[in-house]
Motif scaffolding. Structure first.
Motif, short mmCIF file in Angstrom:
data_model
loop_
_atom_site.label_atom_id
_atom_site.label_comp_id
_atom_site.label_asym_id
_atom_site.label_seq_id
_atom_site.Cartn_x
_atom_site.Cartn_y
_atom_site.Cartn_z
N PHE A 38 -17.02 -35.53 0.17
CA PHE A 38 -17.10 -34.46 1.30
C PHE A 38 -17.40 -32.96 0.50
N ARG A 39 -17.19 -32.97 -0.61
CA ARG A 39 -17.54 -31.82 -1.38
C ARG A 39 -19.05 -31.83 -1.66
N ASN A 40 -19.57 -32.83 -2.08
CA ASN A 40 -20.75 -33.09 -2.57
C ASN A 40 -21.97 -32.68 -1.21
N ILE A 41 -21.32 -32.74 0.08
CA ILE A 41 -22.26 -32.36 1.03
C ILE A 41 -22.61 -30.88 0.96
N TYR A 42 -21.69 -30.19 0.57
CA TYR A 42 -22.00 -28.53 0.45
C TYR A 42 -22.99 -28.25 -0.52
N GLU A 43 -23.53 -29.17 -1.36
CA GLU A 43 -24.42 -29.06 -2.41
C GLU A 43 -25.57 -29.24 -1.67
N ASP A 44 -25.79 -29.67 -0.43
CA ASP A 44 -27.00 -29.80 0.24
C ASP A 44 -27.62 -28.59 0.68
N LYS A 45 -28.88 -28.52 0.73
CA LYS A 45 -29.43 -27.31 0.90
C LYS A 45 -30.23 -27.43 2.36
N ASN A 46 -30.12 -28.57 3.10
CA ASN A 46 -30.68 -28.69 4.47
C ASN A 46 -29.68 -29.06 5.46
N ARG A 47 -29.79 -28.31 6.41
CA ARG A 47 -28.94 -28.03 7.44
C ARG A 47 -28.80 -29.57 8.27
N ALA A 48 -29.97 -30.06 8.68
CA ALA A 48 -30.08 -31.54 9.31
C ALA A 48 -29.37 -32.45 8.27
N SER A 49 -29.80 -32.58 7.13
CA SER A 49 -29.31 -33.60 6.37
C SER A 49 -27.78 -33.31 5.92
N ALA A 50 -27.14 -32.12 5.99
CA ALA A 50 -25.88 -31.69 5.91
C ALA A 50 -24.99 -32.62 7.12
N LYS A 51 -25.88 -32.30 8.33
CA LYS A 51 -25.28 -32.90 9.50
C LYS A 51 -25.18 -34.30 9.58
N THR A 52 -26.27 -34.95 8.91
CA THR A 52 -26.12 -36.46 8.90
C THR A 52 -25.16 -36.89 7.91
N ARG A 53 -24.99 -36.17 6.83
CA ARG A 53 -24.09 -36.56 5.78
C ARG A 53 -22.58 -36.32 6.22
N PHE A 54 -22.17 -35.17 6.92
CA PHE A 54 -20.81 -35.08 7.69
C PHE A 54 -20.59 -36.13 8.60
#
Length: 156
Positions: free
Chosen positions: A90-106
């Motif tokens: 969960f914490r590592n998702i916030y290291e993502d820079k891309n909104r679409a990628s973060a949505k997929t990861r969430f």
């Protein structure tokens, strides 16, 4: 982090109950109570108490003694290791820079929580699911609405 700590605390209470029952039985049989001592010298309840800050850190930030303690902890309580890895994911998702990628990861994280049936994380997963669009706004310019909320409270 709160869900992870909740699991740790529940495990510690179980260990306290086990120890209290063992003390009671030892007294009934006029024996001295001898607690289980782990490889590093901790009792199970001490291990659970002393791992609090270990669980808040990433593995690469652990000291040598914390690595030993974490190895013992995860060997004795595999459900805590599973929860620790979910927290890191969960914490590592916030290291993502891309909104679409973060949505997929969430979305993947939420699905994994439900599949693995980690009940302590259900509230977090549902909160993220219900507020995903607002959470994803963080990834637009990597900021939160904390300043706006603080200003709002000052106005009120």
């Amino acid at each position: 982090m709160e869900a992870l700590q909740h699991i740790r605390i529940n495990l510690r209470w179980k260990e306290l109950d086990i120890e209290n029952e063992a003390i009671k039985k030892a007294r009934e049989t006029n024996r001295k109570y001898e607690p289980e001592i782990l490889e590093n010298g901790d009792t199970p309840k001490q291990l659970l108490a002393r791992c609090r800050y270990i669980l808040a850190k990433k593995k690469e930030d652990w000291t040598e003694s914390q690595q030993v303690r974490a190895t013992l902890l995860f060997k004795k309580y595999p459900q805590l290791e599973k929860a620790y890895h979910q927290t890191l994911a969960f914490r590592n998702i916030y290291e993502d820079k891309n909104r679409a990628s973060a949505k997929t990861r969430f979305t993947n994280w939420i699905n994994e929580i439900m599949e693995k049936e980690i009940k302590e994380f259900y509230t977090v997963a549902n909160t993220v699911k219900n507020n995903l669009d607002n959470i994803l706004n963080f990834f637009i310019n990597r900021s939160t609405n904390a300043n706006a909320e603080s200003f709002n409270s000052k106005i009120k």
